[in-house]
Design a protein around this motif. Structure first.
Motif, PDB file in Angstrom:
ATOM      1  N   VAL A 150      73.799 110.274  32.583  1.00  0.00           N
ATOM      2  CA  VAL A 150      73.301 109.787  33.885  1.00  0.00           C
ATOM      3  C   VAL A 150      71.880 110.246  34.220  1.00  0.00           C
ATOM      4  CG1 VAL A 150      75.619 109.614  34.883  1.00  0.00           C
ATOM      5  CG2 VAL A 150      74.288 111.710  35.243  1.00  0.00           C
ATOM      6  N   HIS A 151      71.247 111.035  33.352  1.00  0.00           N
ATOM      7  CA  HIS A 151      69.967 111.635  33.760  1.00  0.00           C
ATOM      8  C   HIS A 151      68.861 110.595  33.977  1.00  0.00           C
ATOM      9  CE1 HIS A 151      68.894 111.273  29.508  1.00  0.00           C
ATOM     10  NE2 HIS A 151      67.650 111.580  29.820  1.00  0.00           N
ATOM     11  N   GLN A 152      69.017 109.390  33.395  1.00  0.00           N
ATOM     12  CA  GLN A 152      67.997 108.345  33.600  1.00  0.00           C
ATOM     13  C   GLN A 152      68.528 107.179  34.433  1.00  0.00           C
ATOM     14  OE1 GLN A 152      64.961 107.649  30.304  1.00  0.00           O
ATOM     15  NE2 GLN A 152      66.806 108.006  29.112  1.00  0.00           N
ATOM     16  N   ILE A 153      69.584 107.417  35.199  1.00  0.00           N
ATOM     17  CA  ILE A 153      70.210 106.331  35.957  1.00  0.00           C
ATOM     18  C   ILE A 153      69.244 105.717  36.980  1.00  0.00           C
ATOM     19  CG2 ILE A 153      71.224 107.793  37.798  1.00  0.00           C
ATOM     20  CD1 ILE A 153      73.030 104.873  36.055  1.00  0.00           C
ATOM     21  N   GLY A 154      68.243 106.487  37.397  1.00  0.00           N
ATOM     22  CA  GLY A 154      67.272 105.992  38.370  1.00  0.00           C
ATOM     23  C   GLY A 154      66.379 104.881  37.838  1.00  0.00           C
ATOM     24  N   VAL A 155      66.415 104.665  36.515  1.00  0.00           N
ATOM     25  CA  VAL A 155      65.606 103.582  35.927  1.00  0.00           C
ATOM     26  C   VAL A 155      66.187 102.213  36.308  1.00  0.00           C
ATOM     27  CG1 VAL A 155      64.775 102.566  33.761  1.00  0.00           C
ATOM     28  CG2 VAL A 155      64.891 105.054  33.989  1.00  0.00           C
ATOM     29  N   LEU A 156      67.497 102.147  36.529  1.00  0.00           N
ATOM     30  CA  LEU A 156      68.161 100.853  36.779  1.00  0.00           C
ATOM     31  C   LEU A 156      67.576 100.065  37.958  1.00  0.00           C
ATOM     32  CD1 LEU A 156      71.989 101.390  36.116  1.00  0.00           C
ATOM     33  CD2 LEU A 156      70.372 100.096  34.758  1.00  0.00           C
ATOM     34  N   PRO A 157      67.460 100.654  39.170  1.00  0.00           N
ATOM     35  CA  PRO A 157      66.906  99.865  40.276  1.00  0.00           C
ATOM     36  C   PRO A 157      65.452  99.435  40.033  1.00  0.00           C
ATOM     37  CG  PRO A 157      67.993 101.833  41.100  1.00  0.00           C
ATOM     38  CD  PRO A 157      67.895 101.985  39.617  1.00  0.00           C
ATOM     39  N   ILE A 158      64.702 100.241  39.277  1.00  0.00           N
ATOM     40  CA  ILE A 158      63.305  99.878  38.997  1.00  0.00           C
ATOM     41  C   ILE A 158      63.277  98.637  38.105  1.00  0.00           C
ATOM     42  CG2 ILE A 158      61.097 100.656  38.017  1.00  0.00           C
ATOM     43  CD1 ILE A 158      62.071 103.562  38.575  1.00  0.00           C
ATOM     44  N   LEU A 159      64.172  98.603  37.119  1.00  0.00           N
ATOM     45  CA  LEU A 159      64.219  97.440  36.222  1.00  0.00           C
ATOM     46  C   LEU A 159      64.757  96.209  36.955  1.00  0.00           C
ATOM     47  CD1 LEU A 159      65.378  99.082  32.867  1.00  0.00           C
ATOM     48  CD2 LEU A 159      63.092  98.301  33.480  1.00  0.00           C
ATOM     49  N   THR A 160      65.677  96.429  37.886  1.00  0.00           N
ATOM     50  CA  THR A 160      66.187  95.311  38.701  1.00  0.00           C
ATOM     51  C   THR A 160      65.047  94.747  39.542  1.00  0.00           C
ATOM     52  OG1 THR A 160      68.337  96.397  38.796  1.00  0.00           O
ATOM     53  CG2 THR A 160      67.949  94.667  40.413  1.00  0.00           C
ATOM     54  N   TYR A 161      64.231  95.639  40.102  1.00  0.00           N
ATOM     55  CA  TYR A 161      63.046  95.228  40.874  1.00  0.00           C
ATOM     56  C   TYR A 161      62.091  94.442  39.971  1.00  0.00           C
ATOM     57  CZ  TYR A 161      58.664  95.801  43.549  1.00  0.00           C
ATOM     58  OH  TYR A 161      57.479  95.578  44.216  1.00  0.00           O
ATOM     59  N   ALA A 162      61.880  94.948  38.764  1.00  0.00           N
ATOM     60  CA  ALA A 162      60.948  94.295  37.824  1.00  0.00           C
ATOM     61  C   ALA A 162      61.408  92.887  37.464  1.00  0.00           C
ATOM     62  CB  ALA A 162      60.797  95.143  36.560  1.00  0.00           C
ATOM     63  N   GLU A 163      62.742  92.692  37.403  1.00  0.00           N
ATOM     64  CA  GLU A 163      63.272  91.351  37.085  1.00  0.00           C
ATOM     65  C   GLU A 163      62.843  90.325  38.121  1.00  0.00           C
ATOM     66  OE1 GLU A 163      67.140  90.799  34.537  1.00  0.00           O
ATOM     67  OE2 GLU A 163      67.608  92.046  36.265  1.00  0.00           O
ATOM     68  N   GLU A 164      62.631  90.805  39.359  1.00  0.00           N
ATOM     69  CA  GLU A 164      62.256  89.890  40.447  1.00  0.00           C
ATOM     70  C   GLU A 164      60.743  89.818  40.657  1.00  0.00           C
ATOM     71  OE1 GLU A 164      64.472  91.721  43.522  1.00  0.00           O
ATOM     72  OE2 GLU A 164      66.397  91.309  42.526  1.00  0.00           O
ATOM     73  N   HIS A 165      59.987  90.613  39.891  1.00  0.00           N
ATOM     74  CA  HIS A 165      58.530  90.646  40.054  1.00  0.00           C
ATOM     75  C   HIS A 165      57.869  90.501  38.683  1.00  0.00           C
ATOM     76  CE1 HIS A 165      60.074  92.521  43.714  1.00  0.00           C
ATOM     77  NE2 HIS A 165      58.943  92.162  44.304  1.00  0.00           N
ATOM     78  N   ASN A 166      57.551  89.247  38.346  1.00  0.00           N
ATOM     79  CA  ASN A 166      57.037  88.961  37.003  1.00  0.00           C
ATOM     80  C   ASN A 166      55.765  89.713  36.640  1.00  0.00           C
ATOM     81  OD1 ASN A 166      59.081  87.297  36.255  1.00  0.00           O
ATOM     82  ND2 ASN A 166      58.126  85.433  37.065  1.00  0.00           N
ATOM     83  N   GLU A 167      54.923  89.970  37.656  1.00  0.00           N
ATOM     84  CA  GLU A 167      53.653  90.644  37.338  1.00  0.00           C
ATOM     85  C   GLU A 167      53.897  92.059  36.801  1.00  0.00           C
ATOM     86  OE1 GLU A 167      54.128  91.616  41.795  1.00  0.00           O
ATOM     87  OE2 GLU A 167      54.842  90.156  40.317  1.00  0.00           O
ATOM     88  N   LEU A 168      54.961  92.713  37.296  1.00  0.00           N
ATOM     89  CA  LEU A 168      55.285  94.054  36.803  1.00  0.00           C
ATOM     90  C   LEU A 168      55.925  93.971  35.420  1.00  0.00           C
ATOM     91  CD1 LEU A 168      55.388  97.122  37.332  1.00  0.00           C
ATOM     92  CD2 LEU A 168      57.609  96.785  38.417  1.00  0.00           C
ATOM     93  N   LEU A 169      56.759  92.947  35.262  1.00  0.00           N
ATOM     94  CA  LEU A 169      57.439  92.743  33.975  1.00  0.00           C
ATOM     95  C   LEU A 169      56.438  92.469  32.860  1.00  0.00           C
ATOM     96  CD1 LEU A 169      60.407  92.895  33.504  1.00  0.00           C
ATOM     97  CD2 LEU A 169      60.601  90.429  33.763  1.00  0.00           C
ATOM     98  N   ALA A 170      55.365  91.792  33.213  1.00  0.00           N
ATOM     99  CA  ALA A 170      54.359  91.427  32.209  1.00  0.00           C
ATOM    100  C   ALA A 170      53.409  92.579  31.865  1.00  0.00           C
ATOM    101  CB  ALA A 170      53.546  90.237  32.710  1.00  0.00           C
TER     102      ALA A 170
END
Length: 278
Positions: A150-170
């Motif tokens: 669980v030590h990197q569980i905080g990455v999940l919401p950031i990646l969920t956010y990135a899925e909705e923001h193409n500029e960050l994903l790119a």
């Protein structure tokens, strides 16, 4: 730092502070397992019923109990025997950790790859945590394994956010920068929302503080040393740190200059532990 990374960091930090960030929920099977394990009136049969509804989880728990790490002379083929052998708490922690893999799935290929990468790294570190805990401490290996998962569980919401923001994903550099900066803060929030015990809930925000020196060895120390060990032989910035200045090594009684992979017994145990979680 890029303007984009700066903007995203501000947005996510504000969302965290105002409690508007949607935190992931534990998979239903993990919630039921924990609820049953914490019920003083529930026993092994009750836990067997809950886990038995999930065929994949059942198979993995039986695999763990028959692994070289825990194996006895007699092969265990059914779930109730496996839980009897592991105990309710160990089974609960293991099931919680393994069920979390379901959460590391995304709708876009880019994010899916990143989630796989994070989960694979987490299982690698969890395997090292298990071995460090058993060989160098009197803490609970199942808790250490869960802390590693669980030590990197905080990455999940950031990646969920990135899925909705193409500029960050790119922009992978900005994305990685954002992850690095705030996943520890979000990780703590998530584990506290899930009501994880404090010794594990504190891991995400503290495991990267390499000058941290608590009174006695704890799960943060184990995850910290496991993280550093996982990068041995690579060119990762962590390998450039002076590990002799990291108090966690001394607390574990581990020579920072020793490569655990070079010890055949430890190396085999780590391989076995990682193999179980993947």
């Amino acid at each position: 730092m890029s303007k984009l990374a700066d903007k995203v960091l501000q947005e996510l930090t504000q969302a965290i502070e105002s409690d508007e960030l949607v935190l992931p929920t534990l998979p239903e099977v993990a919630l039921k397992v924990r609820e049953t394990a914490e019920d003083p009136n529930a026993g092994i049969q009750d836990l067997t019923k809950v886990i038995g509804n999930d065929a994949a989880l059942t198979a993995r728990i039986i695999k763990v109990v028959n692994s070289p790490l825990l194996r006895t002379n007699k092969e265990i083929t059914d779930l109730q025997m496996a839980i009897s052998r592991l105990g309710i708490n160990y089974t609960s922690n293991l099931a919680t950790g393994l069920a979390m893999e379901q959460m590391f799935q995304a709708t876009t290929d880019v994010v899916d790859r990143k989630m796989r990468e994070v989960w694979n790294k987490s299982t690698e570190i969890a395997g090292i945590c298990h071995v460090l805990c058993r060989h160098y401490t009197r803490l609970m290996p199942d808790q250490a394994t869960l802390a590693g998962l669980v030590h990197q569980i905080g990455v999940l919401p950031i990646l969920t956010y990135a899925e909705e923001h193409n500029e960050l994903l790119a922009d992978s550099i900005s994305l990685n920068h954002v992850i690095e900066r705030i996943h520890p803060l979000i990780g703590d929030r998530i584990l506290r929302a899930w009501e994880f015990p404090e010794p594990i809930a504190a891991v995400p925000s503290q495991y990267l503080d390499f000058s941290r020196n608590s009174a006695r060895v704890d799960y943060i120390d184990i995850v910290q040393v496991a993280t550093l060990q996982s990068y041995l032989g690579s060119e990762h910035p962590y390998t450039q740190l002076d590990w002799s200045q990291v108090p966690a090594f001394a607390k574990l009684g581990l020579d920072p200059n020793v490569d655990m992979q070079a010890d055949e017994d430890l190396s085999a145990a780590m391989e076995a532990a990682m193999g179980l979680l993947q």
